[in-house]
Design a protein around this motif. Structure first.
Motif, mmCIF file in Angstrom:
data_model
loop_
_atom_site.group_PDB
_atom_site.id
_atom_site.type_symbol
_atom_site.label_atom_id
_atom_site.label_comp_id
_atom_site.label_asym_id
_atom_site.label_seq_id
_atom_site.Cartn_x
_atom_site.Cartn_y
_atom_site.Cartn_z
ATOM 1 N N GLY A 31 5.829 1.587 -17.254
ATOM 2 C CA GLY A 31 4.774 1.664 -18.260
ATOM 3 C C GLY A 31 3.596 0.787 -17.909
ATOM 4 N N LYS A 32 3.860 -0.270 -17.151
ATOM 5 C CA LYS A 32 2.771 -1.171 -16.790
ATOM 6 C C LYS A 32 2.238 -0.865 -15.390
ATOM 7 C CE LYS A 32 1.470 -5.758 -18.130
ATOM 8 N NZ LYS A 32 1.770 -7.178 -18.036
ATOM 9 N N GLY A 33 3.166 -0.528 -14.507
ATOM 10 C CA GLY A 33 2.737 -0.244 -13.137
ATOM 11 C C GLY A 33 3.231 1.107 -12.662
ATOM 12 N N THR A 34 2.407 1.785 -11.888
ATOM 13 C CA THR A 34 2.823 3.054 -11.292
ATOM 14 C C THR A 34 3.048 2.869 -9.791
ATOM 15 O OG1 THR A 34 0.544 3.631 -10.838
ATOM 16 C CG2 THR A 34 1.460 4.409 -12.908
ATOM 17 N N PHE A 73 0.812 -1.220 0.000
ATOM 18 C CA PHE A 73 0.000 0.000 0.000
ATOM 19 C C PHE A 73 0.841 1.263 0.000
ATOM 20 C CE2 PHE A 73 -2.507 -3.444 1.749
ATOM 21 C CZ PHE A 73 -3.613 -3.393 0.904
ATOM 22 N N GLU A 74 2.159 1.102 -0.069
ATOM 23 C CA GLU A 74 3.017 2.284 -0.162
ATOM 24 C C GLU A 74 2.908 2.874 -1.557
ATOM 25 O OE1 GLU A 74 7.023 1.153 0.673
ATOM 26 O OE2 GLU A 74 6.533 0.550 2.732
ATOM 27 N N PRO A 75 2.800 4.217 -1.614
ATOM 28 C CA PRO A 75 2.790 4.824 -2.937
ATOM 29 C C PRO A 75 4.070 4.456 -3.682
ATOM 30 C CG PRO A 75 2.488 6.492 -1.227
ATOM 31 C CD PRO A 75 2.712 5.200 -0.537
ATOM 32 N N PHE A 76 3.947 4.170 -4.940
ATOM 33 C CA PHE A 76 5.071 3.846 -5.840
ATOM 34 C C PHE A 76 5.693 2.486 -5.616
ATOM 35 C CE2 PHE A 76 5.059 8.508 -5.406
ATOM 36 C CZ PHE A 76 4.578 8.770 -6.679
ATOM 37 N N PHE A 77 5.123 1.683 -4.724
ATOM 38 C CA PHE A 77 5.669 0.333 -4.651
ATOM 39 C C PHE A 77 5.094 -0.484 -5.809
ATOM 40 C CE2 PHE A 77 5.271 -4.159 -3.739
ATOM 41 C CZ PHE A 77 6.617 -4.466 -3.625
ATOM 42 N N THR A 78 5.961 -0.921 -6.684
ATOM 43 C CA THR A 78 5.510 -1.753 -7.801
ATOM 44 C C THR A 78 6.570 -2.793 -8.123
ATOM 45 O OG1 THR A 78 4.714 -1.758 -10.080
ATOM 46 C CG2 THR A 78 6.413 -0.149 -9.566
ATOM 47 N N THR A 79 6.124 -3.946 -8.597
ATOM 48 C CA THR A 79 7.070 -4.952 -9.076
ATOM 49 C C THR A 79 6.943 -5.064 -10.589
ATOM 50 O OG1 THR A 79 5.404 -6.660 -8.717
ATOM 51 C CG2 THR A 79 6.992 -6.308 -6.940
ATOM 52 N N LYS A 80 6.196 -4.118 -11.166
ATOM 53 C CA LYS A 80 5.941 -4.197 -12.603
ATOM 54 C C LYS A 80 6.895 -3.321 -13.378
ATOM 55 C CE LYS A 80 1.324 -5.277 -11.350
ATOM 56 N NZ LYS A 80 -0.028 -4.772 -11.083
ATOM 57 N N GLU A 81 7.071 -3.658 -14.651
ATOM 58 C CA GLU A 81 7.987 -2.879 -15.464
ATOM 59 C C GLU A 81 7.415 -1.477 -15.718
ATOM 60 O OE1 GLU A 81 7.433 -4.678 -19.692
ATOM 61 O OE2 GLU A 81 7.099 -6.222 -18.201
#
Ligand SMILES: Nc1ncnc2c1ncn2[C@@H]1O[C@H](COP(=O)(O)OP(=O)(O)O)[C@@H](O)[C@H]1O
Ligand SMILES: [Mg+2]
Length: 285
Positions: free
Chosen positions: A240-243, A230-238
């Motif tokens: 363009g796919k995840g923000t 739930f942290e802003p900007f935590f993504t494991t996506k490449e």
């Protein structure tokens, strides 16, 4: 001493930055919503008269067909044989019989098309009401349904979607914002599935709380990531796919509803995201 201050300062600064972009993102979503609602409104009117005209057209075509049949029978008995043959040839040449047959199908298909456009417009409207900030009584199952329709394109190739909606009371909430929560869950679920899987959407009422869960048979979430979701900007996506903003926005929205989000996940098996919000009557507010 100075070191500590600088640390705190840089932490505060990065927090400020992330809050700012979260607000920006929400603003962006809100204006996209307004745009969509405006376009939906504009499309509604022409779609209305196209479909109404097609209905009338279908009736007229039916009458014309009947009249042509009547004329044909009459000519068979009364007509001059030579002219009758000429008429038959012309009828064949112009493929009148095929046209008459085809006309009804063409109109039915067009009516189907306008009906589909009407539904999309309806979904867009309920998804992105201009009255973004308005709290109102809503049917959560309807919210889920319109959100599913909106993201259908993202889901359909990835997953079989199973819906198990329970009976729910209407509740005072921010429906368009909850739509955003469901949308984030659904898109995440689809993105977690590599090839083909299942997404199960359930809703139920328990202890005065409406529960909505989205379960996927996707990748699952590694234990060390669970607390960062739930942290802003935590993504494991490449790129363009995840923000990395979807779940942090969802978190804020659900918090505003005095609710909570529960996550269960097993790597390689899939995940379940559940929203829980209290049922509110109009005068509870
Ligand atoms: N259903 C899910 N299955 C697996 N991982 C998930 C799921 N939902 C969220 N995640 C993880 O949480 C991260 C953050 O999600 P989110 O905030 O929606 O951002 P984004 O989808 O843009 O990456 C994702 O990058 C992913 O690692
Ligand atoms: Mg996401």
């Amino acid at each position: 001493m100075v070191e500590i201050n600088r640390d705190e300062l840089s932490q505060a600064y990065s927090q400020l930055k992330s809050t700012q972009s979260q607000i920006l993102q929400q603003e962006k979503l809100a204006s996209i919503g307004q745009l969509a609602a405006g376009v939906a409104h504009e499309i509604n009117n022409p779609v209305g008269f196209i479909s109404s005209n097609l209905g009338t057209l279908a009736k007229y075509v039916d009458r014309l067909k009947g009249f042509v049949e009547y004329q044909t029978t009459l000519l068979e008995t009364l007509g001059d044989p030579e002219k009758l043959t000429a008429l038959k040839e012309e009828r064949q040449h112009q493929k009148i019989d095929r046209i008459l047959e085809d006309l009804a199908d063409l109109i039915t298909e067009s009516l189907d098309g306008t009906e589909r456009v009407r539904k999309i417009v309806l979904n867009l409207k309920s998804f992105s009401r201009v009255d973004q900030a308005d709290q109102k009584m809503a049917d959560i199952n309807e919210c889920i349904e319109s959100t599913v329709n909106i993201v259908w394109n993202e889901l359909k190739y990835k997953a079989k979607v199973i819906k198990e909606y329970g009976e729910l009371p209407h509740t005072l909430c921010y429906p368009q914002q909850l739509n955003q929560v469901f949308m984030n869950f659904l898109v995440n679920a689809a993105q977690a599935i590599e090839k083909q899987g299942e997404i199960t959407i359930r809703s139920w009422l328990k202890d005065g709380f409406i529960h909505v869960s989205v379960r996927d048979t996707g990748s699952g979430i590694a234990a060390q990531n669970l607390h960062k979701l739930f942290e802003p900007f935590f993504t494991t996506k490449e790129v363009g796919k995840g923000t990395g903003l979807g779940l942090s926005i969802a978190y804020d929205i659900v918090k505003k509803h005095n609710g909570e989000i529960l996550v269960e996940s097993e790597v390689g098996k899939g995940s379940i995201f559940t929203v829980k919000i209290p049922v509110l009557e109009k005068n509870d507010a």
